[in-house]
Design a protein around this motif. Structure first.
Motif, short mmCIF file in Angstrom:
data_model
loop_
_atom_site.label_atom_id
_atom_site.label_comp_id
_atom_site.label_asym_id
_atom_site.label_seq_id
_atom_site.Cartn_x
_atom_site.Cartn_y
_atom_site.Cartn_z
N CYS A 1 -5.10 6.74 -1.68
CA CYS A 1 -5.76 6.13 -1.81
C CYS A 1 -6.16 6.36 -3.77
O CYS A 1 -6.70 7.06 -4.16
N HIS B 1 -7.56 1.06 5.22
CA HIS B 1 -8.56 1.95 4.25
C HIS B 1 -8.81 0.77 2.87
O HIS B 1 -9.71 0.97 1.73
N SER B 2 -7.79 0.05 2.12
CA SER B 2 -8.11 -0.03 1.10
C SER B 2 -8.71 -0.92 1.45
O SER B 2 -9.86 -1.51 0.39
N ARG C 1 -7.67 -3.13 -7.31
CA ARG C 1 -6.66 -1.88 -7.44
C ARG C 1 -6.15 -1.34 -7.74
O ARG C 1 -5.27 -0.24 -8.66
N CYS D 1 -12.46 2.41 2.79
CA CYS D 1 -12.41 3.38 1.44
C CYS D 1 -13.97 3.75 1.48
O CYS D 1 -14.94 1.94 1.50
N THR E 1 1.04 -1.43 0.31
CA THR E 1 0.08 -0.11 0.14
C THR E 1 0.59 0.51 -0.03
O THR E 1 1.76 0.93 0.39
N GLU F 1 -3.75 5.89 1.70
CA GLU F 1 -3.82 4.22 1.14
C GLU F 1 -3.24 3.71 2.48
O GLU F 1 -2.02 3.45 2.57
#
Length: 344
Positions: free
Chosen positions: A196, A208-209, A265, A213, A181, A204
């Motif tokens: 992010c 969070h990811s 992602r 998020c 990350t 990020e």
């Protein structure tokens, strides 16, 4: 050797050096304690020494001078068990007296082999009290792992999940906070923008990811997972809560969606394309079903798409002098297209 193994494990898919996210000692921690269970070669070599005792090289006689003095061709590069009667726990007295000097023979034969009512040595890490390499290695690692990681994470529940191994490995990295990350890359002095790549609003991190998020929240809502609680500040804590309240099938879907979100992602980061939350959840469930069906030896892909009436139909060879046309078609929702073909 261990340095080479660690380098190989962490190298990039394109053959680059990659980032070594974790020390080898921690990688060698058993899976139930948060490691990957790799073998630590030095410790393994140590416990191997306990399986064989050299007649001439090891100090095994009950004396202040515990070494064999006899020099005989028959005992070179041999182990002590060669001096026993085959398939019996008993010295071969004639053999010992023929080969060894009087001093050595007396010391050897004074060593009791048969069990008695007297106290005796036993190996406490095995139920049958016999030494084994496996139990000795586990005992050494246990003493080291007590100080390696001090957490109560339910690792066995994760490793026992019926999901692809690559997903388990991904979840292990997420729990250990060693995914690439933005915040972790910056801590390794990699020059990247910390925002992010999906929402471009917050720094990020793994948490969070995969959890906080807005895109992640959308995915969890579609999966029927309740909103994130404010006191869950790490992915570790969040997944621990999921493990506590989810049944096996739901937990399998949770980790699959985590993996699918990370895959989405990476598509955004490297290929500048990504899917909607509904696509992420749908692909996660589809991959899970396909993988589990592949593990089920009783599953028949052909019969799965047939009903009882269809079961009566079979392809038949056309009659001589005629042409038979075989056709098929498919719809690809993700690409908003279809395809058909025929073979005569």
């Amino acid at each position: 050797m261990e340095r080479i193994m660690n380098k190989f494990w962490w190298k990039g898919s394109n053959g680059g050096k990659g980032i070594r996210w974790l020390q080898w000692d921690r990688m060698c921690t058993k899976k139930s304690s948060g490691g990957m269970g790799f073998r630590k070669l030095q410790d393994f070599n140590v416990v191997l020494l306990g399986t064989t005792v050299s007649i001439t090289q090891d100090p095994w006689l009950p004396s202040s001078d515990p070494y064999i003095h006899t020099d005989h061709e028959a005992i070179r590069n041999r182990t002590v068990d060669a001096l026993m009667i085959t398939n019996q726990i008993e010295w071969d007295v004639d053999l010992v007296k023929d080969i060894f000097s009087e001093r050595d023979a007396q010391l050897i034969l004074s060593i009791p082999l048969r069990p008695s009512d007297m106290d005796s040595w036993f190996w406490k890490w095995e139920n049958l009290s016999h030494y084994s390499v496996k139990s000795a290695y586990a005992a050494i690692q246990e003493t080291k792992q007590n100080s390696c990681w001090n957490d109560n994470f339910p690792w066995k529940r994760v490793w026992n999940l019926k999901v692809p191994l690559k997903v388990k490995h991904f979840i292990w990295r997420a729990i250990r906070n060693i995914l690439p990350t933005k915040d972790q890359l910056l801590s390794r002095r990699v020059a990247v923008i910390d925002k992010c790549p999906i929402c471009n609003l917050e720094v990020e991190s793994v948490y969070h990811s995969l959890v906080s998020c807005q895109f992640a929240k959308q995915c969890w809502c579609l999966l029927g997972i309740s909103p994130v609680e404010d006191d869950q500040s790490s992915f570790n804590n969040w997944l621990s809560a999921m493990i506590q309240k989810c049944i096996n099938r739901k937990l399998q879907e949770v980790v699959m969606v985590c993996w699918s979100m990370w895959h989405n992602r990476n598509e955004i980061v490297w290929n500048q394309r990504g899917g909607e939350g509904s696509e992420v959840c749908r692909s996660a469930k589809a991959l899970l079903n396909q993988w589990q069906n592949a593990q089920d030896k009783s599953f028949d892909n052909f019969l799965d798409f047939m009903n009882q009436e269809d079961d009566k139909e079979r392809w038949e060879q056309p009659q001589e002098g005629t042409v038979k046309i075989n056709v098929d078609a498919a719809i690809f929702e993700n690409f908003n297209t279809y395809c058909w073909s025929m073979v005569a």
